[in-house]
Write an enzyme that holds these catalytic residues in place. Structure first.
Site, PDB file in Angstrom:
ATOM      1  N   ASP A  33      72.710 -87.456 -22.919  1.00  0.00           N
ATOM      2  CA  ASP A  33      73.521 -87.130 -22.007  1.00  0.00           C
ATOM      3  C   ASP A  33      74.708 -87.890 -21.760  1.00  0.00           C
ATOM      4  O   ASP A  33      75.659 -87.854 -20.883  1.00  0.00           O
ATOM      5  CB  ASP A  33      72.749 -87.145 -20.630  1.00  0.00           C
ATOM      6  CG  ASP A  33      72.189 -88.205 -20.052  1.00  0.00           C
ATOM      7  OD1 ASP A  33      72.185 -89.022 -20.914  1.00  0.00           O
ATOM      8  OD2 ASP A  33      72.072 -88.365 -18.982  1.00  0.00           O
TER       9      ASP A  33
ATOM     10  N   ASP B  11      66.861 -89.057 -26.008  1.00  0.00           N
ATOM     11  CA  ASP B  11      67.471 -90.482 -25.124  1.00  0.00           C
ATOM     12  C   ASP B  11      66.600 -90.498 -23.906  1.00  0.00           C
ATOM     13  O   ASP B  11      66.003 -89.171 -23.436  1.00  0.00           O
ATOM     14  CB  ASP B  11      68.770 -90.096 -24.838  1.00  0.00           C
ATOM     15  CG  ASP B  11      69.395 -91.195 -23.807  1.00  0.00           C
ATOM     16  OD1 ASP B  11      69.052 -92.525 -24.013  1.00  0.00           O
ATOM     17  OD2 ASP B  11      69.823 -90.855 -22.713  1.00  0.00           O
TER      18      ASP B  11
ATOM     19  N   THR C 168      67.037 -92.011 -20.472  1.00  0.00           N
ATOM     20  CA  THR C 168      67.713 -91.860 -19.037  1.00  0.00           C
ATOM     21  C   THR C 168      68.378 -90.686 -19.021  1.00  0.00           C
ATOM     22  O   THR C 168      69.148 -90.394 -19.756  1.00  0.00           O
ATOM     23  CB  THR C 168      68.587 -93.004 -18.518  1.00  0.00           C
ATOM     24  OG1 THR C 168      67.664 -94.413 -19.138  1.00  0.00           O
ATOM     25  CG2 THR C 168      68.882 -93.084 -17.204  1.00  0.00           C
TER      26      THR C 168
END
Length: 710
Positions: A588, A384, A386
């Site tokens: 996250d 991922d 960000t």
């Protein structure tokens, strides 16, 4: 039919006939009831058709629980592939009783020794027979053979000690699995219990979230979570969608724009017509994905069990052949005491425990040996963007003057924007102000600032009428045309920047480019991973293609997938797996949880959402990407030690087996030599294959850490 059997303040017990169905998804049932407001714990006893719910000691909470149980009983419930879902409380008493029996054995009379040993090993023998009849030769069969043969031969010490070790391993495995599942189920409780709904006459009332129907007009204030998927019909707001889409920047939303459940309003207020509610919302679909993944999780074997199973037939076949040829029970016993799987299973357990402590030392929590095994085998790493490859922070990358008659320099433009933006809490404003402060730029006086939520800022600075915000705001609302500067703007966008536009006296004044702050270690970590066997590096993000591909080129990624919806992240992982890739995923956010679960191994960043950390196989404890490379190296070295142990144990035990078959080894000598091999394997596993002074010192430090419970 469900009925209330007994109730005390804070506790209700029900009889639920549907628990007769052995394939009823009990984890779904528990998760649903634990999501009821006021419920703290749910326990199921399918054998007694009993559901015990602990809740707040109020009449309202008790009634909510009763209503929920009756509703569940009248609703078709999901089934699971797993027949055995027993969630009775973990019982450690066999472990303590078995240990006591091992210690007391020398002092007991023969008849009592025999009787207690039979009771102690009975369950293992039963499971071994059942496994042999239903699944063929597996480790359970050899376990049953070992303890059964020792018991029949009167080798009570051997039988009881072996049984105690089996009980210990089973208890640890079961408690770890339950803790992981329970954490995920608790995290899936709904965050929104009530919502504010506008009636046709304009009045606003608070109603339970479960009562919201499609078409309802829902009002959401600043700081509140959007509970439905829908379309904005009134108001303006800045909406943070990072928990759902992974976008790093809050986005403006006004009439006609779509909003997703799970997003949070940072500034402003919205009225939203609900299109999808309850189980149909985006966040609910993510939760449902997790529930299905838990319920339908494939039953897999660890590397240790798989290799052990492959060698069981050697011991069993050799024992049978020796007995048929010699009719010697003594030789048969010697053969069966040479257990090919023993050293492998115990050595693997020690290697994994040692690796888990080492992982913690380099900043990672590993949820068991299967995670190490899968990570070592991974050939594709998906990130991922960000919060993973980038910090969840913005940095200013370019400051460009567009009108030289009003914009004299970069510092002048930056000072102007920062002086106005310091009154806003928006992340873009914070990044600009931070740069201005680091450059020690002087504050420029200005009139009162007007805030246009979701659009920008307006004020007067000296003789200039200043407008700051999005291009849409400046062009559509302030009639400031930036089209003459398309080439400049295109170059800035191609660099992966998000642009902040500045107008002065009705003309373009300047533009400031910002982007997510890339982790400084990212490039080096990716190169290290590629050197260590990762063939494919992929990024998935909800950001725009220009921003995503610019970052991909900067970091040397093989693939970039932009503007990916939350539920599609998991589908992309499955597509890679269908191509034969063994995928590790690093994320996250709440939106990453499905991908973390469906990947071969999931890795969560330390600042990630609770549900991401709960569903991941590896959780990093330090906010640094090099933890991914460290844990990958550790996984590979641990699996190498395990493979070496199996090869060494197999070679030595083959020699011992030959000696036992030829009658050269007595049962006692066979047991001593076999256990000596096992101890050697354990030592190698404990040291991680490193017999240097530093390796021994490190291993002893790990042992102290384990003993201290750290």
């Amino acid at each position: 039919m469900a009925r209330l059997v007994h109730r005390l303040p804070g506790r209700s017990r029900f009889k639920m006939a549907s628990l007769r169905d052995r394939r009823l998804d009990q984890r779904y049932l528990r998760g649903y009831l634990e999501g009821v407001a006021g419920v703290t714990r749910v326990r199921l006893n399918p054998a007694a058709l009993s559901v015990v719910v602990e809740h707040e000691a109020t009449a309202a909470a008790a009634q909510r629980v009763e209503d929920a149980v009756r509703l569940l009983d009248q609703t078709p419930l999901p089934r699971t592939q797993a027949v055995d879902q027993s969630e009775d409380p973990l019982d450690a008493s066999p472990l303590f009783l078995g240990g006591g029996l091992c210690l007391a054995l020398p002092f007991l009379p023969p008849s009592l020794k025999a009787g207690l040993t039979v009771v102690h090993v009975a369950d293992t023998v039963r499971r071994g027979v059942a496994t042999l009849l239903t699944e063929g030769l597996r480790v359970e069969v050899l376990d049953a053979t070992a303890v059964g043969l020792a018991t029949l031969r009167g080798e009570y010490a051997t039988a009881n000690i072996t049984q105690w070790l089996l009980n210990l391993a089973g208890l640890i495995e079961d408690s770890t699995r339950r803790a992981s599942d329970d954490l995920v189920l608790r995290l899936l409780k709904p965050d929104v219990e009530t919502v504010w709904v506008e009636a046709e006459d304009g009045t606003v009332s608070e109603i339970p979230f479960k009562d919201v129907a499609p078409g309802a007009r829902v009002r959401i204030q600043a700081g509140e979570t959007i509970a439905v998927d829908g379309v904005v019909v009134a108001g303006a707001a800045t909406v943070n969608q990072s928990a759902v889409t992974g976008e790093s920047l809050p986005v403006p939303r006004e009439a006609g724009d779509a909003v997703l459940s799970g997003s949070v309003i940072e500034e402003g207020r919205l009225s939203v017509i609900a299109e999808r509610v309850g189980d149909a919302t985006t966040t609910a679909r993510i939760a449902q994905f997790l529930q299905r993944a838990l319920a339908e999780e494939a039953i897999t074997q660890s590397k240790a069990d798989e290799l052990a199973d492959q060698r069981i037939i050697i011991t069993l076949a050799s024992g049978v052949a020796v007995f048929l040829m010699t009719r010697s029970v003594r030789r048969l016993e010697s053969v069966f005491l040479i257990d090919f799987s023993c050293a492998g299973k115990l050595g693997t357990s020690m290697a994994i425990k040692s690796a888990m402590v080492k992982a913690a030392r380099v900043g990672a929590l590993v949820k068991g040996g299967r995670a190490l095994e899968k990570l070592a085998d991974a050939d594709t790493l998906v990130f991922d963007k960000t919060g993973t490859l980038t910090h969840n922070e913005l940095e200013v990358t370019r400051i460009v003057c567009l009108d030289e008659t009003t914009c004299s320099s970069e510092d002048a433009l930056l000072a102007l924007v920062a002086s106005v933006a310091e009154h806003s809490r928006h992340p873009v404003s914070a990044a600009v102000v931070d740069v201005a402060r680091r450059r020690s730029l002087a504050h420029m006086g200005h009139e009162e600032v007007d805030f246009f939520i979701g659009h920008g800022l307006a004020t007067r600075v000296g003789d200039l009428t200043v407008r700051i915000g999005s291009r849409h705001y400046l062009e559509a609302h302030e009639a400031i045309d930036f089209s003459p500067y398309e080439d400049v703007l295109a170059d800035l966008t191609a660099e992966g920047g998000s642009l902040l536009y500045v107008g002065a006296d009705g003309r373009p004044h300047g533009v400031i480019a910002l982007r997510d702050r890339v982790r400084p270690e990212a490039r080096a970590v990716l190169e290290r991973l590629r050197e260590n066997g990762i063939r494919r590096l992929v990024m998935i993000t909800g950001d725009t293609p220009d921003t995503a591909h610019a970052l991909g080129e900067r970091l040397g990624l093989d693939e970039v997938h932009a503007q990916v919806a939350p539920e599609n992240k998991a589908h992309l992982i499955q597509t890679l797996q269908a191509q034969g890739c063994k995928v590790a995923y690093v994320g996250d956010g709440v939106n990453d949880a499905p991908a973390l679960m469906v990947a071969d191994v999931g890795i969560a960043m330390p600042r990630g959402a609770d549900v991401a950390r709960a569903t991941a196989d590896v959780v990093l404890m330090r906010d640094a990407l090099d933890g991914v490379a460290h844990i990958h190296d550790l996984a590979r070295s641990t699996l190498s030690v395990i493979d070496t142990n199996f090869k060494v144990a197999a070679t030595i035990n083959t020699g011992l087996l030959l000696g036992a078959a030829l009658g050269r080894l007595s049962p006692v000598l066979a047991a001593v030599l076999h256990n000596g091999t096992t101890l050697g394997v354990l030592g190698n596993a404990f040291l991680g294959g490193d017999f240097s002074r530093e390796g021994i010192r490190s291993a002893l430090s790990d042992l102290r850490s384990l003993g201290a419970g750290r």
